[in-house]
Design a protein around this motif. Structure first.
Motif, PDB file in Angstrom:
ATOM      1  N   TRP A   1     -39.073  13.024   3.216  1.00  0.00           N
ATOM      2  CA  TRP A   1     -39.911  11.979   3.792  1.00  0.00           C
ATOM      3  C   TRP A   1     -41.342  12.062   3.272  1.00  0.00           C
ATOM      4  CZ3 TRP A   1     -38.484  12.441   9.714  1.00  0.00           C
ATOM      5  CH2 TRP A   1     -37.180  11.949   9.904  1.00  0.00           C
TER       6      TRP A   1
ATOM      7  N   ALA B   1     -38.863   6.711   4.352  1.00  0.00           N
ATOM      8  CA  ALA B   1     -37.745   7.143   3.516  1.00  0.00           C
ATOM      9  C   ALA B   1     -37.347   5.981   2.623  1.00  0.00           C
ATOM     10  CB  ALA B   1     -36.559   7.573   4.379  1.00  0.00           C
ATOM     11  N   ARG B   2     -37.384   6.199   1.319  1.00  0.00           N
ATOM     12  CA  ARG B   2     -37.054   5.152   0.350  1.00  0.00           C
ATOM     13  C   ARG B   2     -37.875   3.883   0.582  1.00  0.00           C
ATOM     14  NH1 ARG B   2     -32.690   7.116   2.535  1.00  0.00           N
ATOM     15  NH2 ARG B   2     -32.222   5.191   3.645  1.00  0.00           N
TER      16      ARG B   2
ATOM     17  N   VAL C   1     -38.984   5.090   8.956  1.00  0.00           N
ATOM     18  CA  VAL C   1     -37.759   5.682   9.502  1.00  0.00           C
ATOM     19  C   VAL C   1     -37.968   6.326  10.865  1.00  0.00           C
ATOM     20  CG1 VAL C   1     -38.116   7.853   8.236  1.00  0.00           C
ATOM     21  CG2 VAL C   1     -35.830   7.240   8.984  1.00  0.00           C
TER      22      VAL C   1
ATOM     23  N   TRP D   1     -37.694  -2.086  11.613  1.00  0.00           N
ATOM     24  CA  TRP D   1     -36.848  -0.873  11.590  1.00  0.00           C
ATOM     25  C   TRP D   1     -35.444  -1.284  11.964  1.00  0.00           C
ATOM     26  CZ3 TRP D   1     -34.211   1.811  15.551  1.00  0.00           C
ATOM     27  CH2 TRP D   1     -33.870   3.150  15.270  1.00  0.00           C
TER      28      TRP D   1
ATOM     29  N   ASP E   1     -27.687  -0.197   5.062  1.00  0.00           N
ATOM     30  CA  ASP E   1     -28.498   0.895   4.517  1.00  0.00           C
ATOM     31  C   ASP E   1     -29.573   1.326   5.500  1.00  0.00           C
ATOM     32  OD1 ASP E   1     -30.032  -1.359   4.429  1.00  0.00           O
ATOM     33  OD2 ASP E   1     -30.770  -1.058   2.387  1.00  0.00           O
TER      34      ASP E   1
ATOM     35  N   PRO F   1     -31.869   3.375   7.933  1.00  0.00           N
ATOM     36  CA  PRO F   1     -32.233   4.787   7.783  1.00  0.00           C
ATOM     37  C   PRO F   1     -31.766   5.684   8.913  1.00  0.00           C
ATOM     38  CG  PRO F   1     -34.122   3.510   8.513  1.00  0.00           C
ATOM     39  CD  PRO F   1     -33.024   2.523   8.226  1.00  0.00           C
TER      40      PRO F   1
ATOM     41  N   PHE G   1     -29.987  10.709  10.631  1.00  0.00           N
ATOM     42  CA  PHE G   1     -30.740  10.131   9.524  1.00  0.00           C
ATOM     43  C   PHE G   1     -29.888  10.093   8.261  1.00  0.00           C
ATOM     44  CE2 PHE G   1     -34.083  12.003  12.266  1.00  0.00           C
ATOM     45  CZ  PHE G   1     -34.753  10.826  12.583  1.00  0.00           C
ATOM     46  N   ARG G   2     -29.951   8.967   7.578  1.00  0.00           N
ATOM     47  CA  ARG G   2     -29.206   8.784   6.339  1.00  0.00           C
ATOM     48  C   ARG G   2     -29.897   9.548   5.207  1.00  0.00           C
ATOM     49  NH1 ARG G   2     -25.750   4.847   4.635  1.00  0.00           N
ATOM     50  NH2 ARG G   2     -26.123   3.681   6.553  1.00  0.00           N
TER      51      ARG G   2
ATOM     52  N   ALA H   1     -25.489   8.919   2.628  1.00  0.00           N
ATOM     53  CA  ALA H   1     -25.726   7.496   2.382  1.00  0.00           C
ATOM     54  C   ALA H   1     -24.471   6.852   1.819  1.00  0.00           C
ATOM     55  CB  ALA H   1     -26.885   7.327   1.419  1.00  0.00           C
TER      56      ALA H   1
END
Length: 256
Positions: free
Chosen positions: A37, A53-54, A58, A130, A136, A138, A210-211, A256
């Motif tokens: 993160w 995240a990404r 998240v 969120w 996908d 998070p 969490f992914r 994921a």
């Protein structure tokens, strides 16, 4: 960095997860090493931050005062139109209101424990964009509780599940309860929690997952960063890893 987008979440739907820590920098270091993160400033002030995240928000981390020592628990929040009314519903149904409702940034927040002791929060106001349960997303939310159907009745009465058009739906499948929104499962409720269990991982609690790209690799990184790792024990997926951070907060990670 530009301000993160805020929306008005659907009443009764999960809208955020957060963790109160004793040392914000230390917690950031652990979650950066374990989950990759990054962190940005929060509108709530210097003692709070938003984990990314990404490129997606998240979770939230906040630092408690030196005198306050709340338990380290990952807490899901549910959106409500009126925090005071929701607080009354919580108390009327034999659950415990622990904090609030209190003004926090642009909204009002409260923290409660349901009748089996699982901790959750609710939030009145706009929230960061969120998602949970989507392709996908998070994060994932699962309630381990003593009796899934009884818990579903409690939360449905508190948050108006299955009552409002366009709101959350409730479906019963093979002993589990699935909470849906717009055709996606946003939370699941599972029985089998044991309130007197010595292992906190199997006591009634909301499980925040969490992914990650590789669960096994993340578990190894978490252990190296000072966390404790164990395989999932009767959770929603046997491929999950249960991680205890250095402050004792439990969460899971899934591929994921």
């Amino acid at each position: 960095m530009e301000a993160l987008e805020r929306i008005r979440p659907v009443n009764g739907a999960p809208c955020w997860v957060s963790l109160i820590v004793r040392d914000l920098r230390a917690a950031q270091g652990f979650y950066r090493s374990a989950l990759g993160w990054e962190f940005v400033d929060s509108a709530l002030g210097d003692n709070f931050c938003v984990a990314m995240a990404r490129g997606l928000p998240v979770a939230g981390l906040g630092c408690c005062s030196r005198t306050a020592r709340p338990p380290a628990v990952w807490t899901p929040y549910f959106a409500v139109d009126d925090a005071d009314e929701t607080a009354d519903r919580v108390r009327e149904r034999g659950a415990t209101l622990a904090v609030g409702p209190v003004k926090l940034g642009e909204g009002r927040a409260a923290i409660a424990a349901d009748r089996d002791g699982a901790i959750f929060g609710f939030w009145e106001g706009t929230a960061l964009t969120w998602s949970v349960g989507r392709g996908d997303a998070p994060a994932r939310l699962d309630l381990r509780t003593r009796h899934a159907f009884e818990a579903a009745i409690f939360y449905a009465e508190v948050f108006d599940w299955a009552e409002r058009p366009g709101g959350c739906t409730v479906d019963y499948t093979e002993g589990h309860v699935h909470i849906g929104l717009d055709g996606h499962t946003v939370a699941t409720l599972h029985g089998g929690g044991v309130g007197s269990a010595a292992d906190p991982a199997i006591r009634p609690r909301w499980v925040v997952g969490f992914r990650v790209g590789d669960g096994a690799r993340t578990a190894t990184a978490a252990g190296a960063a000072g966390g404790a790792v164990s395989p999932s024990n009767g959770g929603p997926s046997t491929d999950d890893f249960v991680i205890r951070d250095p402050d004792g907060a439990l969460f899971t990670v899934f591929d994921a």
